[in-house]
Design a protein around this motif. Structure first.
Motif, mmCIF file in Angstrom:
data_model
loop_
_atom_site.group_PDB
_atom_site.id
_atom_site.type_symbol
_atom_site.label_atom_id
_atom_site.label_comp_id
_atom_site.label_asym_id
_atom_site.label_seq_id
_atom_site.Cartn_x
_atom_site.Cartn_y
_atom_site.Cartn_z
ATOM 1 N N GLU A 64 -10.115 41.052 18.635
ATOM 2 C CA GLU A 64 -9.629 40.369 19.829
ATOM 3 C C GLU A 64 -10.309 39.018 20.018
ATOM 4 O O GLU A 64 -9.668 38.040 20.448
ATOM 5 C CB GLU A 64 -9.850 41.248 21.059
ATOM 6 N N TYR A 92 5.056 45.431 13.169
ATOM 7 C CA TYR A 92 3.610 45.285 13.074
ATOM 8 C C TYR A 92 3.218 44.035 12.292
ATOM 9 O O TYR A 92 3.950 43.588 11.395
ATOM 10 C CB TYR A 92 2.988 46.520 12.415
ATOM 11 N N ARG A 126 0.834 43.141 16.901
ATOM 12 C CA ARG A 126 0.731 44.602 16.921
ATOM 13 C C ARG A 126 0.139 45.099 15.600
ATOM 14 O O ARG A 126 0.562 44.679 14.515
ATOM 15 C CB ARG A 126 2.122 45.195 17.139
ATOM 16 N N GLN A 138 -8.127 35.533 20.228
ATOM 17 C CA GLN A 138 -8.180 34.638 21.385
ATOM 18 C C GLN A 138 -8.237 33.183 20.958
ATOM 19 O O GLN A 138 -7.665 32.310 21.614
ATOM 20 C CB GLN A 138 -9.377 34.991 22.262
ATOM 21 N N ALA A 150 0.675 35.133 22.474
ATOM 22 C CA ALA A 150 1.466 35.981 21.585
ATOM 23 C C ALA A 150 0.743 37.314 21.391
ATOM 24 O O ALA A 150 -0.487 37.373 21.370
ATOM 25 C CB ALA A 150 1.661 35.282 20.241
ATOM 26 N N THR A 151 1.493 38.385 21.267
ATOM 27 C CA THR A 151 0.915 39.710 21.034
ATOM 28 C C THR A 151 1.194 40.134 19.599
ATOM 29 O O THR A 151 2.362 40.196 19.180
ATOM 30 C CB THR A 151 1.496 40.747 21.994
ATOM 31 N N ALA A 179 -3.724 34.343 21.003
ATOM 32 C CA ALA A 179 -2.980 35.582 20.791
ATOM 33 C C ALA A 179 -3.811 36.747 21.297
ATOM 34 O O ALA A 179 -4.993 36.596 21.627
ATOM 35 C CB ALA A 179 -2.646 35.771 19.311
ATOM 36 N N THR A 180 -3.187 37.893 21.374
ATOM 37 C CA THR A 180 -3.878 39.111 21.756
ATOM 38 C C THR A 180 -3.374 40.252 20.882
ATOM 39 O O THR A 180 -2.332 40.120 20.226
ATOM 40 C CB THR A 180 -3.645 39.438 23.247
ATOM 41 N N ALA A 181 -4.121 41.358 20.847
ATOM 42 C CA ALA A 181 -3.766 42.472 19.976
ATOM 43 C C ALA A 181 -3.216 43.641 20.771
ATOM 44 O O ALA A 181 -3.670 43.936 21.872
ATOM 45 C CB ALA A 181 -4.986 42.925 19.176
ATOM 46 N N ARG A 182 -2.241 44.324 20.176
ATOM 47 C CA ARG A 182 -1.832 45.658 20.625
ATOM 48 C C ARG A 182 -2.132 46.591 19.451
ATOM 49 O O ARG A 182 -1.628 46.381 18.339
ATOM 50 C CB ARG A 182 -0.351 45.702 20.978
#
Length: 245
Positions: free
Chosen positions: A37, A67, A12, A41, A9-10, A45-48
């Motif tokens: 980050e 967001y 934001r 993990q 999942a990203t 999930a990951t960040a934008r």
């Protein structure tokens, strides 16, 4: 055929360019971006990270449903009403910077009365400092960002500026300042306590779930080791301007 693993999942987030803690030009979006980050993990999930001027970053990060939240914020009573704070993702050390040939002498914050101080609009500089500003005891001039404030200091538009210690070190070490300019700036390190910073998740049901998941994942990550490794990676060797004697 084996089933394909679901993509992470990203989430934001909104923040401002604030090297070495946040910057699109640095590995991992800066130190705090790297810490963020590492925790995400663990959440699969990951960040934008999107960059804006600070007041705009707060507005979008805390209110725009695209967001998950805003990065990275000091915890204050006023902000507790705006978002759900994560556990700490690093710390900041605020200092008072001024010109060597026009020293500002202060044993405590109250001694800064009558001094024109540059701050950044939307920043919290600690409950003690912010309270003195609200009461009218201290005189501040809010600028758009730290870079502009440092330039104004060098042009004697301010008597002093409030700035984060490592951010100041990193900025002065860049190519935009001459050695003579670096040597003009000195700091007082005795006026502000070190403070932790946090992810500010939106104050929604989903935001509360994300904050709780983040805190659980953060307990499994050695953030202190990641921070030590990061400073070595970017070669944080520039010296801080010396305290005035």
């Amino acid at each position: 055929m084996p089933a394909l693993a679901a993509a992470p999942a990203t989430l934001r987030f909104a923040t401002e360019e604030w090297p070495p803690f946040f910057s699109a030009a640095l590995p991992g979006n800066g130190l705090t971006g790297t810490l963020l980050e590492a925790v995400l993990q663990r959440m699969d999930a990951t960040a934008r990270i999107d960059y804006f001027p600070w007041k705009r970053a707060m507005q979008l990060g805390l209110n725009d449903r695209r967001y998950a939240g805003a990065l990275a914020m000091f915890r204050t009573p006023e902000r507790e009403k705006l978002c759900y704070f994560s556990s700490a993702v690093g710390s900041r050390q605020t200092v008072l910077a001024y010109l060597k040939d026009e020293p500002v002498t202060a044993a405590r914050l109250e001694d800064l009365r009558g001094v024109r101080i540059g701050t950044v609009a939307g920043y919290s500089n600690g409950e003690a400092f912010d309270t003195l500003v609200r009461s009218g005891l201290l005189t501040v001039d809010e600028g758009l960002n730290n870079e502009m404030n440092l330039r104004k200091l060098l042009h004697r538009r301010f008597s002093a500026v409030v700035v984060e210690k490592r951010m100041l070190r990193y900025t002065l070490a860049g190519g935009g300042y001459t050695q003579a300019e670096r040597e003009r700036i000195v700091v007082a390190e005795n006026l502000f306590p070190e403070r932790s910073v946090h992810v500010c998740f939106q104050r929604t049901e989903e935001g509360l779930k994300r904050q709780r998941a983040f805190d659980e994942a953060a307990r499994e990550v050695d953030l202190a080791r990641i921070e030590r490794d990061y400073w070595r990676t970017i070669g944080q060797t520039a010296r801080l301007p010396p305290p005035h004697q």
